[in-house]
Design a protein around this motif. Structure first.
Motif, PDB file in Angstrom:
ATOM      1  N   UNK A   1       0.846  -1.207   0.000  1.00 44.16           N
ATOM      2  CA  UNK A   1       0.000   0.000   0.000  1.00 44.16           C
ATOM      3  C   UNK A   1       0.877   1.251   0.000  1.00 44.16           C
ATOM      4  N   UNK A   2       1.968   1.236   0.761  1.00 49.96           N
ATOM      5  CA  UNK A   2       2.878   2.392   0.786  1.00 49.96           C
ATOM      6  C   UNK A   2       3.475   2.638  -0.602  1.00 49.96           C
ATOM      7  N   UNK A   3       3.890   1.568  -1.271  1.00 49.65           N
ATOM      8  CA  UNK A   3       4.424   1.706  -2.640  1.00 49.65           C
ATOM      9  C   UNK A   3       3.325   2.181  -3.599  1.00 49.65           C
ATOM     10  N   UNK A   4       2.109   1.649  -3.401  1.00 46.97           N
ATOM     11  CA  UNK A   4       0.982   2.021  -4.264  1.00 46.97           C
ATOM     12  C   UNK A   4       0.682   3.512  -4.122  1.00 46.97           C
TER      13      UNK A   4
ATOM     14  N   UNK B   1       0.232  -4.386  -9.283  1.00 48.46           N
ATOM     15  CA  UNK B   1       0.218  -5.707  -9.911  1.00 48.46           C
ATOM     16  C   UNK B   1       0.343  -6.803  -8.856  1.00 48.46           C
ATOM     17  N   UNK B   2       1.166  -6.590  -7.866  1.00 48.93           N
ATOM     18  CA  UNK B   2       1.329  -7.578  -6.790  1.00 48.93           C
ATOM     19  C   UNK B   2       0.032  -7.720  -5.984  1.00 48.93           C
ATOM     20  N   UNK B   3      -0.618  -6.604  -5.705  1.00 52.45           N
ATOM     21  CA  UNK B   3      -1.903  -6.642  -4.980  1.00 52.45           C
ATOM     22  C   UNK B   3      -2.947  -7.348  -5.848  1.00 52.45           C
ATOM     23  N   UNK B   4      -2.975  -6.992  -7.107  1.00 51.32           N
ATOM     24  CA  UNK B   4      -3.910  -7.611  -8.054  1.00 51.32           C
ATOM     25  C   UNK B   4      -3.709  -9.128  -8.068  1.00 51.32           C
ATOM     26  N   UNK B   5      -2.484  -9.555  -8.244  1.00 48.72           N
ATOM     27  CA  UNK B   5      -2.192 -10.996  -8.299  1.00 48.72           C
ATOM     28  C   UNK B   5      -2.521 -11.691  -6.974  1.00 48.72           C
ATOM     29  N   UNK B   6      -2.296 -11.010  -5.879  1.00 51.98           N
ATOM     30  CA  UNK B   6      -2.515 -11.608  -4.565  1.00 51.98           C
ATOM     31  C   UNK B   6      -4.001 -11.758  -4.243  1.00 51.98           C
TER      32      UNK B   6
END
Length: 169
Positions: A13-16, A25-30
């Motif tokens: 979330x901090x990077x987002x 993309x990592x959140x989406x995939x997760x």
């Protein structure tokens, strides 16, 4: 990208919030798969379930600066998905209620039209009968309104059955 898979939700979330597409993309995939299964379990519809997950994740991406995640990311995403699921259920329930109401109205409307047509026809028939000679009016009254047979009408009128039949035609 492999490094992002190892990051916690808080770090993603901090990077987002810094506009990092790889974090998204990592959140989406997760979360895409588990959110989809949750939505499909509730709705039983793949298309609506996909749409809900996409909307939730796109909303996260587009509004990350305004979103204040007070618990963890998974809770936020599940809550958002649940909210969208309930909206779809409400819309489909409302649509169903409207269709049922419309169908009831059409049936009532049809019954009302039948009643109006019957009344208009009755008024027209009575006006036509009033223009008949008195003897034929009596035959109509006894034969049609009281439903007497030709034979009974002829006996009542002291006429032949053939005369009554001919007058009714």
């Amino acid at each position: 990208m492999n490094n992002y898979k190892k990051l916690s939700d808080v770090e993603l979330v901090a990077h987002l919030k810094n506009g990092d597409r790889n974090a998204f993309t990592a959140i989406y995939d997760r979360y895409w798969g588990v959110l989809f299964l949750h939505a499909r379990k509730m709705l039983g519809n793949d298309e609506d379930s996909r749409e809900i997950v996409e909307e939730v994740l796109i909303y996260l991406w587009n509004n990350i600066d305004e979103i204040h995640i007070t618990s963890d990311l998974s809770t936020y995403l599940y809550s958002s998905a649940r909210h969208e699921i309930l909206n779809i259920i409400k819309r489909s329930d409302l649509k169903e209620k409207c269709l049922q109401s419309l169908m009831r109205f059409e049936v009532q409307d049809s019954d009302l039209n039948d009643e109006i047509n019957t009344r208009e026809l009755t008024v027209h028939i009575e006006a036509s009968v009033e223009r008949l000679p008195e003897e034929m009016q009596e035959e109509f009254e006894s034969g049609c309104k009281v439903n007497l047979s030709h034979k009974l009408t002829s006996e009542k009128r002291n006429s032949s059955e053939n005369t009554i039949k001919k007058n009714k035609e």
